[in-house]
Design an enzyme around this catalytic site. Structure first.
Site, PDB file in Angstrom:
ATOM      1  N   SER A 231       0.841  -1.193   0.000  1.00 29.35           N
ATOM      2  CA  SER A 231       0.000   0.000   0.000  1.00 29.35           C
ATOM      3  C   SER A 231       0.876   1.244   0.000  1.00 29.35           C
ATOM      4  O   SER A 231       2.018   1.222   0.474  1.00 29.35           O
ATOM      5  CB  SER A 231      -0.891   0.022   1.235  1.00 29.35           C
ATOM      6  OG  SER A 231      -0.123   0.295   2.406  1.00 29.35           O
ATOM      7  N   ASP A 232       0.342   2.347  -0.545  1.00 23.39           N
ATOM      8  CA  ASP A 232       0.944   3.625  -0.219  1.00 23.39           C
ATOM      9  C   ASP A 232       0.683   3.855   1.266  1.00 23.39           C
ATOM     10  O   ASP A 232      -0.242   3.281   1.842  1.00 23.39           O
ATOM     11  CB  ASP A 232       0.336   4.744  -1.070  1.00 23.39           C
ATOM     12  CG  ASP A 232       1.269   5.934  -1.210  1.00 23.39           C
ATOM     13  OD1 ASP A 232       2.176   6.083  -0.366  1.00 23.39           O
ATOM     14  OD2 ASP A 232       1.094   6.725  -2.145  1.00 23.39           O
ATOM     15  N   TRP A 233       1.495   4.681   1.895  1.00 23.06           N
ATOM     16  CA  TRP A 233       1.452   4.800   3.361  1.00 23.06           C
ATOM     17  C   TRP A 233       0.084   5.306   3.829  1.00 23.06           C
ATOM     18  O   TRP A 233      -0.358   6.375   3.427  1.00 23.06           O
ATOM     19  CB  TRP A 233       2.582   5.699   3.819  1.00 23.06           C
ATOM     20  CG  TRP A 233       3.837   4.956   4.175  1.00 23.06           C
ATOM     21  CD1 TRP A 233       4.564   5.112   5.319  1.00 23.06           C
ATOM     22  CD2 TRP A 233       4.524   3.931   3.426  1.00 23.06           C
ATOM     23  NE1 TRP A 233       5.644   4.248   5.323  1.00 23.06           N
ATOM     24  CE2 TRP A 233       5.644   3.519   4.181  1.00 23.06           C
ATOM     25  CE3 TRP A 233       4.299   3.317   2.207  1.00 23.06           C
ATOM     26  CZ2 TRP A 233       6.528   2.527   3.763  1.00 23.06           C
ATOM     27  CZ3 TRP A 233       5.161   2.328   1.770  1.00 23.06           C
ATOM     28  CH2 TRP A 233       6.269   1.942   2.543  1.00 23.06           C
ATOM     29  N   GLY A 235      -2.616   3.851   2.950  1.00 20.30           N
ATOM     30  CA  GLY A 235      -3.564   3.642   1.853  1.00 20.30           C
ATOM     31  C   GLY A 235      -4.391   2.380   1.960  1.00 20.30           C
ATOM     32  O   GLY A 235      -5.254   2.147   1.105  1.00 20.30           O
TER      33      GLY A 235
END
Length: 853
Positions: A231-233, A235
């Protein structure tokens, strides 16, 4: 198929773990790492460290006290049009990652330049998916050749910053396949990355961390991706959604949607144990590949790592290769490179006259913006300014004057030792006891995920910036506080501020990276030291909520001089010089993560500075220090325009090399630059009232959009705006003639590999100038107009008068289009027009060939 040693080791390790241990693999332990965990000991899983990129490797510390090599911005790498340059950048990133103890670098960014309003435009390569994919694949190959996992991001549709956590990108299948998915597909199929990052945004109603169709169906099923989807942080939004969407790793930790939530879901029968095994197996395979799984050598053993690179020389060469010479007049005797006194090889007077006095102006000459703002930002150990580098490179007897001109910044820069400050950051606990202190390079205090001295965020009560200020001149100085939260600023015996600063955005990254600022006046005498104290009370929940963020700054501005006077000083200096060099660019208030741009105009009165200097001295060079297109209303009124992007830490030296002719500006535009904002084909970055951002332009962005609009207006009699400079444009320091074009269709044209060659093209070019030079030969396929697209490109070099042969291979994908009705690729109709040249519109040779006969 036989399994690799790393795959076998991952399988064996998986068998040693129980359910909680397997789930522990799927979420971060902290901001930047996974493990170690006692539950993972039976599997021999160590500590897996991730780090931001792509213009450097920061490691786990976000602080000037832990410096990193700063590479040129991805737009600069895009401007090289050179996969070998991108591969070299990847090798250097891997070398830095190993030095910093990181195993995964969050790079490259392969979103597209849909519109220059995107705040993170500088962090991606190009408006064209073929150029983006080729360069991204090369950087991935370089990183992983260095034993470090690459992470192509942000998959997919993260092409702007406004409402990026919640925006729902709406695009049809053809638009997605031919543009936004295309770079990812090429990278996955040809470079085999070990990690891919899911974007924050949704695509057609489904957030990307949960997108079963695009993650499991396309990325894994069609393209064969076998790595970790991270995931993006922050996300990852839901346990079941992320599991079903194939998300392997939720970052950061320790509190994620997995952990105890996923263990409970398995025990309650909502998720199968086999599904957890699938996700955990991929994380174990990543650990094995990068060398943090016991009992198996990494994919690239230490003995097989590439030879070390000279970081300083590498970034200097990459920067010069990326610079784009947009204009260089007069044609008979171009101003660049500057013919300085004492440097003429023959001693003969050059046609344009010898340069003995150079008038430099513009703030960016003394405060180069070497990188864009956001998670890609790193802190280099040293940046030599263009002014310093130019003075050092010039032969004795050449005079260089400098006037900064009007300051384009509306915010004050961080206080520095050069301004007279000596500063120390002191961390205090909840009971006010001192926990740690660290000497500061400047007034910027920025920590993410960890604190100096091993201090815990849970124990932190306040941070103080303490020190002294010794003014260099008498007058009214300016001090500033920048940050979010409660601050108290004291100077001498005065309290200048004691109040709360509120965030201007709900985006935690924007609050951290681009917070508000307040400015205060301080009368002070030259040489009289004053004590300075800036206290920041840390909220109990911490900035950002889920993880610790500390970001604030003490800013400084010297006693002000009127903008008119600053401009007049620059004009007087230019009038007395043999040539003028004006530096302009964006500031750290734009081109930053979390915020899209509102205007493409240069900030402040920079346009006015250029106009006045050019009237005073027609031999004026403008150096543009920006990562994305800016408007240049003066571009036809100056002799030369040189684009240096965000050139990294050696940008000053590289600019001196190029201005004085020691190196050629080798770049070509990876994105079309507009003449006016109203001319832009795609402008929308703000979602509608339902949170949707329609990609209504379809597959027409960049040069395709400009040509599409032109084709649609034919016969209507109305003039259609063209870009100021087209995709692919760039002059260099020599001239090139295109002499012949040869095309050979290959028998494999009906194969299934989308990146297998269907044709080979040979182009004979001659360097007809007086200098050794570098040419980017560009091949476009299709009829004139919007359907003509970049199909292949290559770089050649030749000495003056010599011939070079450019050899290009046309991939199958370049002659295919996506059919939304049949959900498949199909070949474009014969015959195909092969057009080669120096930009999307500067076509020098063309021929037709039928590929499907």
């Amino acid at each position: 198929m036989d399994r690799s040693p790393q795959e076998a080791a991952a399988e064996a390790a998986l068998a040693e773990l129980d359910l909680p241990a397997k789930v522990a693999l799927l979420g971060g332990t902290d901001m930047w790492s996974v493990g170690p965990d006692s539950a993972l000991s039976p599997a021999g899983f160590g500590r897996l460290v991730l780090s931001d990129g792509p213009a450097g490797v920061r490691g786990e510390n976000w602080s000037p006290e832990d410096p990193s090599i700063a590479l040129p911005s991805p737009t600069a790498i895009g401007a090289t049009w050179d996969p070998e340059a991108a591969r070299t950048a990847g090798l250097l990133l891997a070398q830095e990652a190993r030095r910093k103890g990181a195993h995964v670098v969050l790079a490259p960014t392969v979103n597209l330049h849909r519109t220059p309003y995107s705040g993170r435009h500088f962090e991606a390569y190009s408006e064209d998916p073929q150029l983006t994919g080729a360069l991204g694949a090369a950087l991935v190959a370089g990183l992983q050749r260095g034993g470090v996992a690459a992470t192509p991001k942000h998959y997919v549709g993260n092409d702007a910053e406004t409402d990026r956590f919640t925006v729902d990108v709406r695009a049809d299948g053809r638009t997605l396949r031919e543009l936004y998915l295309e770079p990812f597909e090429r990278i996955v199929r040809t470079a085999r990355p070990w990690v891919v990052m899911a974007a924050y945004n949704s695509v057609n109603g489904v957030t990307m961390s949960e997108h079963d169709v695009l993650n499991n169906g396309v990325l894994r099923g069609e393209w064969g991706f076998d790595g970790v989807l991270v995931s993006d942080w922050t996300g990852a939004r839901s346990t079941l959604g992320c599991v079903r969407g194939g998300l392997d790793l939720a970052m950061p930790g320790p509190d994620t949607v997995y952990g105890e939530h996923l263990v409970a879901a398995v025990r309650e029968g909502r998720v199968s144990a086999e599904t957890v095994d699938v996700l955990a197996r991929r994380v174990l395979l990543l650990a094995a590949r990068v060398g943090v799984l016991d009992g198996v050598p990494p994919a690239v053993p230490a003995a097989e790592l590439p030879a070390p690179l000279d970081g300083a020389a590498t970034v200097r060469g990459l920067a010069a290769r990326s610079f784009v010479l947009l204009r260089n007049e007069p044609a008979a005797a171009p101003l660049l490179p500057l013919a300085v006194a004492g440097a003429e090889p023959s001693g003969a007077e050059p046609p344009g006259g010898t340069v003995r006095r150079i008038a430099v102006s513009g703030l960016h000459a003394s405060a180069l913006r070497f990188g864009g703002g956001g998670s890609s930002q790193v802190f280099p150990e040293h940046v030599r300014t263009p002014l310093e580098a130019l003075r050092a490179a010039l032969p004795p007897g050449t005079e260089v004057s400098y006037e900064p001109g009007p300051d384009p910044r509306s915010r004050l820069a961080a206080a520095t030792a050069a301004d007279g400050f000596r500063l120390t950051a002191v961390l205090h606990g909840l009971d006010d006891a001192e926990l740690a202190r660290v000497e500061q390079r400047d007034g910027s205090v920025r920590w993410m995920g960890s604190l100096p001295g091993g201090v815990s965020f849970a124990d932190l009560g306040r941070v103080e910036l303490l020190g002294s200020f010794t003014p260099g001149e008498t007058g009214t100085h300016r001090l500033a506080v920048r940050g979010v939260g409660h601050f108290r600023l004291e100077a001498g015996d005065r309290v200048l501020y004691d109040a709360e600063l509120q965030a201007e955005s709900d985006d935690p990254a924007a609050a951290f990276l681009n917070p508000p600022q307040r400015t205060f006046l301080l009368d002070a005498e030259a040489g009289e030291p004053l004590s300075v104290r800036l206290r920041h009370s840390v909220p109990a929940y911490g900035v950002g909520g889920l993880f610790g963020l500390i970001s604030f700054e003490l800013g400084y501005g010297a006693p002000a001089v009127s903008e008119q006077e600053l401009t007049e000083r620059a004009v007087r200096a230019a009038a007395e010089a043999d040539c003028a060099v004006v530096f302009v660019g964006t500031t750290d208030e734009s081109e930053v993560e979390g915020v899209d741009r509102e205007s493409l105009a240069l900030p402040g009165r920079q346009d006015e500075l250029v106009a006045h200097v050019a009237r005073a001295n027609p031999r004026t060079v403008v150096v543009v220090n920006a990562g994305a297109p800016v408007l240049m209303p003066w571009r036809e009124d100056v002799a030369a325009v040189l684009l240096c992007w965000f050139p990294g830490e050696a940008g000053g030296e590289a600019l001196a090399d190029v201005l004085l002719g020691a190196a050629e500006p080798g770049g070509r535009l990876p994105t079309s630059w507009p003449d006016a904002e109203d001319d832009l084909p795609v402008r929308q970055v703000v979602p509608d009232g339902d949170g949707r951002l329609p990609y209504a332009e379809g597959p027409y962005i960049g040069y395709r959009a400009w040509q599409h609009r032109s084709a649609g207006s034919r016969g209507r009699g109305a003039a259609v705006p063209a870009p100021a400079y087209w995709f692919g444009h760039g002059l260099g320091y020599t001239r090139w003639e295109y002499e012949s074009l040869n095309i050979t269709a290959l028998d494999g044209a009906r194969g299934n590999d989308p990146y297998g060659a269907v044709a080979r093209v040979t182009v004979r070019v001659r360097n007809s100038g007086e200098r050794t030079g570098r040419e980017v030969v560009q091949l476009y396929l299709g009829p004139a107009g919007p359907e003509r697209r970049l199909a292949a490109f290559t770089v050649v070099e030749a000495a003056a008068g010599e011939v070079a042969e450019a050899r290009l291979e046309v991939p199958l994908r370049a002659v295919q289009t996506w059919d939304d009705a049949r959900l498949t690729w199909h070949p474009a109709e014969d015959p195909h027009t092969f057009a080669v040249g120096r930009s999307a519109v500067d076509i020098r040779l063309a021929a037709e060939l039928a590929l499907w006969k």
